[in-house]
Design a protein around this motif. Sequence first.
Motif, PDB file in Angstrom:
ATOM      1  N   PHE A 129       5.617  -4.217   6.356  1.00 39.61           N
ATOM      2  CA  PHE A 129       4.909  -5.417   5.903  1.00 39.61           C
ATOM      3  C   PHE A 129       3.435  -5.272   6.261  1.00 39.61           C
ATOM      4  N   TYR A 130       2.573  -5.609   5.298  1.00 39.33           N
ATOM      5  CA  TYR A 130       1.129  -5.500   5.510  1.00 39.33           C
ATOM      6  C   TYR A 130       0.450  -6.821   5.164  1.00 39.33           C
ATOM      7  N   GLN A 140      -3.172  -5.826   9.139  1.00 42.89           N
ATOM      8  CA  GLN A 140      -2.025  -5.828  10.040  1.00 42.89           C
ATOM      9  C   GLN A 140      -0.866  -5.097   9.370  1.00 42.89           C
ATOM     10  N   HIS A 141      -0.196  -4.248  10.139  1.00 41.53           N
ATOM     11  CA  HIS A 141       0.985  -3.507   9.677  1.00 41.53           C
ATOM     12  C   HIS A 141       2.113  -3.883  10.625  1.00 41.53           C
ATOM     13  N   ILE A 142       3.149  -4.507  10.078  1.00 38.10           N
ATOM     14  CA  ILE A 142       4.208  -5.119  10.883  1.00 38.10           C
ATOM     15  C   ILE A 142       5.563  -4.657  10.389  1.00 38.10           C
ATOM     16  N   ALA A 168       5.122  -6.357   0.932  1.00 34.45           N
ATOM     17  CA  ALA A 168       6.416  -5.914   1.453  1.00 34.45           C
ATOM     18  C   ALA A 168       6.773  -4.590   0.786  1.00 34.45           C
ATOM     19  N   SER A 169       7.002  -3.554   1.594  1.00 33.57           N
ATOM     20  CA  SER A 169       7.359  -2.232   1.099  1.00 33.57           C
ATOM     21  C   SER A 169       8.773  -1.903   1.565  1.00 33.57           C
ATOM     22  N   LEU A 184       5.968  -5.062  -3.210  1.00 35.05           N
ATOM     23  CA  LEU A 184       5.682  -6.345  -3.839  1.00 35.05           C
ATOM     24  C   LEU A 184       4.734  -7.129  -2.942  1.00 35.05           C
ATOM     25  N   SER A 185       3.986  -8.075  -3.522  1.00 37.13           N
ATOM     26  CA  SER A 185       3.080  -8.858  -2.687  1.00 37.13           C
ATOM     27  C   SER A 185       2.867 -10.264  -3.216  1.00 37.13           C
TER      28      SER A 185
END
Length: 316
Positions: A129-130, A140-142, A168-169, A184-185
């Motif tokens: 998640f970015y 942010q990379h979560i 969301a990857s 998707l975002s």
Amino acid sequence: MSSAFPSTFSSTRSLTRRRGPAAAGAAAALALALAGCGSSTGSPSMHGMSSASPSPSPSPSASHAMGDMPGMGHAAGNGLSAMRDGYRLTSKDAKLRSGKQSVYRFAVTGPGGKPVTRFALDQEERMHFYAIRSDLSGFQHIHPTMTGDGTWSARLASLAPGSWRMFASFTPAAGAGEGENLVLSRTVTVPGHATRTRLAAPAGSTHVDGYTVTVKGEPMAGMPHPLTVSIAKGGKPVTDLRPYLGTYAHLTAFHEGDAAFAHLHPTTKVAGDGGDGGGPDLAFQAELSTSGNWRLFLQFQTGRTLHTAALTLHVA
């Protein structure tokens, strides 16, 4: 929005686990420059153009539409849609508070309209998640957590006012999209007075936490090209990189203007003896869809600290 935040910064946070991204291969001039954003100690996410620790691993356990993007695997698209191939990113969170940690909750529905609950591991995680602000600051990379009904929770560090895009990857592990890498975002608004961070000019190298990061290569829009990232400290090549997410460095990029997303795939392999001792040169395969300036975020680990260098790269 007017120009505000500083164009360079760095910070560190200790890691609670080990991982590894990888590295780079070759050519002439390219452009980059660092920008950072302060530390977020105690937060599971990485805040801004800063160094931080990764969030906890997801446990396989919901407004504005924005983005399809190439994810941690070889996904097609640029992340600028909430739908792709029958999959949809959904969320009730159209606004998030500023100045405090917050939680973004979302779900992914499949072609039949039901929440997806089975995801394949991709670089050691089931969901990447970015979060990025429209001016490409506040990265942010979560790695969020999922409940049994398919609801994901991404714990975000403090967000500055403005428009943010949440990516969301993932890779479905079952159904019509099994094995397909999707990104998707959606966008959210953070209320308050928003001041724009001016994108740092392209440059050949940058500094973070005492490290010098140099990038070489000649990427062209729409074509795969090798990039070489070299890391040094005190003028000496760094050879003590530790794995992060299965490779020696993790590299993502966002396009200036529309925040189109790309993941630059590592080609340097982690050593079979556990992987410690990576560097100083890391090879990546870059495929950037559009010409112009791209903001690159390189994450690499030394000891138990994850560093994040922010770079501006110009693509012909």
